[in-house]
Write a protein that holds these residues in place. Structure first.
Motif, mmCIF file in Angstrom:
data_model
loop_
_atom_site.group_PDB
_atom_site.id
_atom_site.type_symbol
_atom_site.label_atom_id
_atom_site.label_comp_id
_atom_site.label_asym_id
_atom_site.label_seq_id
_atom_site.Cartn_x
_atom_site.Cartn_y
_atom_site.Cartn_z
ATOM 1 N N ARG A 94 0.851 -1.189 0.000
ATOM 2 C CA ARG A 94 0.000 0.000 0.000
ATOM 3 C C ARG A 94 0.891 1.246 0.000
ATOM 4 O O ARG A 94 1.920 1.273 0.658
ATOM 5 C CB ARG A 94 -0.881 0.022 1.249
ATOM 6 C CG ARG A 94 -1.888 -1.087 1.310
ATOM 7 C CD ARG A 94 -2.667 -0.999 2.627
ATOM 8 N NE ARG A 94 -3.696 -2.002 2.712
ATOM 9 C CZ ARG A 94 -3.481 -3.247 3.131
ATOM 10 N NH1 ARG A 94 -2.287 -3.621 3.511
ATOM 11 N NH2 ARG A 94 -4.487 -4.111 3.171
ATOM 12 N N SER A 148 -0.459 4.441 0.718
ATOM 13 C CA SER A 148 -1.112 5.537 1.448
ATOM 14 C C SER A 148 -0.232 6.094 2.562
ATOM 15 O O SER A 148 -0.292 7.281 2.865
ATOM 16 C CB SER A 148 -2.453 5.085 2.007
ATOM 17 O OG SER A 148 -2.304 3.911 2.775
ATOM 18 N N ARG A 149 0.615 5.285 3.168
ATOM 19 C CA ARG A 149 1.509 5.781 4.209
ATOM 20 C C ARG A 149 2.769 6.429 3.612
ATOM 21 O O ARG A 149 3.566 7.004 4.347
ATOM 22 C CB ARG A 149 1.906 4.657 5.164
ATOM 23 C CG ARG A 149 0.748 4.202 6.025
ATOM 24 C CD ARG A 149 1.206 3.233 7.087
ATOM 25 N NE ARG A 149 0.096 2.803 7.909
ATOM 26 C CZ ARG A 149 -0.260 3.364 9.059
ATOM 27 N NH1 ARG A 149 0.417 4.386 9.521
ATOM 28 N NH2 ARG A 149 -1.278 2.905 9.738
ATOM 29 N N GLU A 154 2.491 8.701 1.074
ATOM 30 C CA GLU A 154 2.076 9.944 0.417
ATOM 31 C C GLU A 154 2.807 11.161 0.978
ATOM 32 O O GLU A 154 3.287 12.008 0.226
ATOM 33 C CB GLU A 154 0.564 10.131 0.539
ATOM 34 C CG GLU A 154 -0.216 9.158 -0.302
ATOM 35 C CD GLU A 154 -1.711 9.228 -0.066
ATOM 36 O OE1 GLU A 154 -2.174 10.125 0.668
ATOM 37 O OE2 GLU A 154 -2.421 8.376 -0.630
ATOM 38 N N GLY A 174 -1.561 9.033 4.947
ATOM 39 C CA GLY A 174 -1.959 10.186 4.134
ATOM 40 C C GLY A 174 -1.207 11.444 4.545
ATOM 41 O O GLY A 174 -0.148 11.397 5.157
#
Length: 133
Positions: free
Chosen positions: A64, A66-67, A69, A113
């Protein structure tokens, strides 16, 4: 290469000691010389490779981003190019500049995020990238 005014219509280039008349062309040429000298002293912006492993969230293990970004935003705002590459090392984030690992952390410790400005680990990573020159 700064200039010092000597007479009302001339300047002296401190680097060369030459006197120049104040004309628009001369000023443009001097500014261009100063710009070139500054560019020579500035490091190139880095191509940063961020390798990231999968981690467990909501009962599934996946890669993933998202961490990542905030890290990407912070690096890009500072002029670096960022390439993301999945790796097989669980929970791992590895930042590589010029073929050398400059920073490593657990992806679960990065904020989810955001823009990275409040994330201590993002700032540590940016500092490591900047020191890699």
């Amino acid at each position: 290469m700064h200039c010092v005014e000597t007479f009302p219509n001339s300047s002296i280039n401190l680097a060369t000691g030459k006197a120049y008349p104040k004309s628009e062309k001369v000023v443009k040429d001097l500014l261009h010389e100063i710009f070139i000298e500054i560019r020579k002293k500035m490091p190139e912006n880095a191509k940063v490779i961020v390798k990231f492993g999968p981690y467990r969230s909501c009962g599934t293990v996946e890669h993933r981003t998202s961490r990542l970004e905030g890290l990407q935003v912070l690096l890009k705002e500072n002029g670096h190019t960022v390439d993301l590459e999945p790796s097989e090392d669980w929970h791992d984030v590895e930042i590589i500049v010029n073929g050398e690992t400059v920073y490593r952390c657990d992806i679960r410790n990065l904020e989810f995020g955001g823009d990275g400005k409040l994330d201590k680990l993002c700032h540590e990573a940016l500092e490591a990238v900047n020191k890699a020159f």
